[in-house]
Motif scaffolding. Sequence first.
Motif, PDB file in Angstrom:
ATOM      1  N   SER A 192       0.813  -1.216   0.000  1.00 28.22           N
ATOM      2  CA  SER A 192       0.000   0.000   0.000  1.00 28.22           C
ATOM      3  C   SER A 192       0.846   1.265   0.000  1.00 28.22           C
ATOM      4  O   SER A 192       0.316   2.364   0.106  1.00 28.22           O
ATOM      5  CB  SER A 192      -0.930   0.011   1.217  1.00 28.22           C
ATOM      6  OG  SER A 192      -0.198   0.230   2.414  1.00 28.22           O
ATOM      7  N   VAL A 193       2.151   1.109  -0.091  1.00 27.99           N
ATOM      8  CA  VAL A 193       3.064   2.253  -0.014  1.00 27.99           C
ATOM      9  C   VAL A 193       3.814   2.421  -1.328  1.00 27.99           C
ATOM     10  O   VAL A 193       4.493   1.504  -1.789  1.00 27.99           O
ATOM     11  CB  VAL A 193       4.063   2.061   1.144  1.00 27.99           C
ATOM     12  CG1 VAL A 193       5.041   3.230   1.185  1.00 27.99           C
ATOM     13  CG2 VAL A 193       3.332   1.955   2.470  1.00 27.99           C
ATOM     14  N   LEU A 194       3.676   3.574  -1.937  1.00 23.21           N
ATOM     15  CA  LEU A 194       4.397   3.879  -3.171  1.00 23.21           C
ATOM     16  C   LEU A 194       5.785   4.396  -2.832  1.00 23.21           C
ATOM     17  O   LEU A 194       5.927   5.388  -2.130  1.00 23.21           O
ATOM     18  CB  LEU A 194       3.648   4.923  -3.986  1.00 23.21           C
ATOM     19  CG  LEU A 194       4.323   5.357  -5.297  1.00 23.21           C
ATOM     20  CD1 LEU A 194       4.348   4.197  -6.283  1.00 23.21           C
ATOM     21  CD2 LEU A 194       3.611   6.558  -5.898  1.00 23.21           C
ATOM     22  N   PHE A 195       6.797   3.726  -3.327  1.00 26.61           N
ATOM     23  CA  PHE A 195       8.178   4.133  -3.081  1.00 26.61           C
ATOM     24  C   PHE A 195       8.659   4.971  -4.259  1.00 26.61           C
ATOM     25  O   PHE A 195       8.656   4.512  -5.392  1.00 26.61           O
ATOM     26  CB  PHE A 195       9.072   2.904  -2.913  1.00 26.61           C
ATOM     27  CG  PHE A 195      10.485   3.238  -2.537  1.00 26.61           C
ATOM     28  CD1 PHE A 195      10.879   3.298  -1.216  1.00 26.61           C
ATOM     29  CD2 PHE A 195      11.426   3.517  -3.519  1.00 26.61           C
ATOM     30  CE1 PHE A 195      12.185   3.619  -0.871  1.00 26.61           C
ATOM     31  CE2 PHE A 195      12.730   3.839  -3.187  1.00 26.61           C
ATOM     32  CZ  PHE A 195      13.113   3.893  -1.855  1.00 26.61           C
ATOM     33  N   VAL A 196       9.071   6.189  -3.974  1.00 27.25           N
ATOM     34  CA  VAL A 196       9.588   7.073  -5.010  1.00 27.25           C
ATOM     35  C   VAL A 196      11.106   7.011  -4.968  1.00 27.25           C
ATOM     36  O   VAL A 196      11.732   7.545  -4.065  1.00 27.25           O
ATOM     37  CB  VAL A 196       9.091   8.521  -4.811  1.00 27.25           C
ATOM     38  CG1 VAL A 196       9.640   9.418  -5.918  1.00 27.25           C
ATOM     39  CG2 VAL A 196       7.571   8.550  -4.790  1.00 27.25           C
ATOM     40  N   ALA A 197      11.673   6.331  -5.934  1.00 29.24           N
ATOM     41  CA  ALA A 197      13.121   6.102  -5.963  1.00 29.24           C
ATOM     42  C   ALA A 197      13.799   7.159  -6.834  1.00 29.24           C
ATOM     43  O   ALA A 197      13.286   7.548  -7.878  1.00 29.24           O
ATOM     44  CB  ALA A 197      13.422   4.711  -6.508  1.00 29.24           C
ATOM     45  N   GLY A 198      14.970   7.579  -6.410  1.00 33.78           N
ATOM     46  CA  GLY A 198      15.751   8.522  -7.195  1.00 33.78           C
ATOM     47  C   GLY A 198      17.065   7.943  -7.654  1.00 33.78           C
ATOM     48  O   GLY A 198      17.825   8.616  -8.354  1.00 33.78           O
ATOM     49  N   SER A 199      17.352   6.712  -7.276  1.00 35.28           N
ATOM     50  CA  SER A 199      18.593   6.066  -7.691  1.00 35.28           C
ATOM     51  C   SER A 199      18.279   4.646  -8.136  1.00 35.28           C
ATOM     52  O   SER A 199      17.298   4.037  -7.695  1.00 35.28           O
ATOM     53  CB  SER A 199      19.613   6.038  -6.546  1.00 35.28           C
ATOM     54  OG  SER A 199      19.112   5.308  -5.453  1.00 35.28           O
ATOM     55  N   ALA A 200      19.118   4.135  -9.009  1.00 36.22           N
ATOM     56  CA  ALA A 200      18.835   2.847  -9.640  1.00 36.22           C
ATOM     57  C   ALA A 200      18.732   1.705  -8.641  1.00 36.22           C
ATOM     58  O   ALA A 200      17.860   0.836  -8.751  1.00 36.22           O
ATOM     59  CB  ALA A 200      19.897   2.547 -10.690  1.00 36.22           C
ATOM     60  N   ALA A 201      19.617   1.669  -7.642  1.00 43.16           N
ATOM     61  CA  ALA A 201      19.642   0.544  -6.702  1.00 43.16           C
ATOM     62  C   ALA A 201      18.443   0.544  -5.774  1.00 43.16           C
ATOM     63  O   ALA A 201      18.102  -0.502  -5.201  1.00 43.16           O
ATOM     64  CB  ALA A 201      20.936   0.564  -5.899  1.00 43.16           C
ATOM     65  N   ASP A 202      17.795   1.695  -5.593  1.00 42.20           N
ATOM     66  CA  ASP A 202      16.612   1.749  -4.748  1.00 42.20           C
ATOM     67  C   ASP A 202      15.433   1.016  -5.373  1.00 42.20           C
ATOM     68  O   ASP A 202      14.517   0.601  -4.668  1.00 42.20           O
ATOM     69  CB  ASP A 202      16.208   3.201  -4.481  1.00 42.20           C
ATOM     70  CG  ASP A 202      16.501   3.635  -3.057  1.00 42.20           C
ATOM     71  OD1 ASP A 202      16.412   2.790  -2.155  1.00 42.20           O
ATOM     72  OD2 ASP A 202      16.810   4.814  -2.852  1.00 42.20           O
ATOM     73  N   VAL A 203      15.436   0.883  -6.703  1.00 41.68           N
ATOM     74  CA  VAL A 203      14.305   0.229  -7.373  1.00 41.68           C
ATOM     75  C   VAL A 203      14.187  -1.230  -6.943  1.00 41.68           C
ATOM     76  O   VAL A 203      13.158  -1.638  -6.391  1.00 41.68           O
ATOM     77  CB  VAL A 203      14.412   0.374  -8.899  1.00 41.68           C
ATOM     78  CG1 VAL A 203      13.295  -0.409  -9.578  1.00 41.68           C
ATOM     79  CG2 VAL A 203      14.367   1.848  -9.310  1.00 41.68           C
ATOM     80  N   PRO A 204      15.208  -2.067  -7.146  1.00 43.32           N
ATOM     81  CA  PRO A 204      15.085  -3.456  -6.678  1.00 43.32           C
ATOM     82  C   PRO A 204      15.046  -3.574  -5.161  1.00 43.32           C
ATOM     83  O   PRO A 204      14.433  -4.499  -4.622  1.00 43.32           O
ATOM     84  CB  PRO A 204      16.326  -4.141  -7.262  1.00 43.32           C
ATOM     85  CG  PRO A 204      17.309  -3.041  -7.484  1.00 43.32           C
ATOM     86  CD  PRO A 204      16.477  -1.849  -7.867  1.00 43.32           C
TER      87      PRO A 204
END
Length: 219
Positions: free
Chosen positions: A167-179
């Motif tokens: 239920s939480v949208l993660f807003v990533a600003g760096s590539a490694a945060d995505v996985p």
Amino acid sequence: MPGHNPVGSLYTHGATAIPSHHVRLADGPLELLVPVEHSAGSDGVGFNWRTRYLHLTYHAGPYRSYEGIIKEAAHEVGVPYARAEELIQRWGELEPWPETSQVVRALLEKVPVAVVTNASIALANIAVTCLGRAIPTVVTAEEAGYYKPQPQPYRMALDRLQCPAESVLFVAGSAADVPGAAAVGMPVFWHNRMRLSPVDARGQPLYVTDSLWPILDLM
């Protein structure tokens, strides 16, 4: 996001701090930019400094001094110690992306918002202050004991939000945060303003854009 209506959001700050659902601001609307190219002396050296810094933090695992990693990365790419120290001392001069303040203000009116950052407690507090908006939940790698993309910082933020990951949208600003965020079950919005390349095909973002504005359409 068809069929998906997050109740909160998480953003990240730390990853883009060097030249980076409830909504989570992860190294996201708190993708604050330090004038690292200026501090480094040239765009090329600044980019190398940032790249090396990201590599060191995302492979560090257990927490060790964030400020120490900044200096270590500088040394490895030929940036003088004094320049690295200057960058740390000037952390309060961080400038958000132009739309950041408006997007975060709008989000705070709709959903709980948190920040998860690889920065130290001291530098994270400075960076959040630069945003000009009070963020009720800020989680640092120093508190969690591990650097992202290890799961501990993400899970600590979810625990504090008291929300399930999906239920939480993660807003990533760096590539490694995505996985990293995807691995704990969060849908990921990748604010890839710097057009970084993916680091791991196993964790795919639901959206990739070069602006923060589209987040508001998803909440």
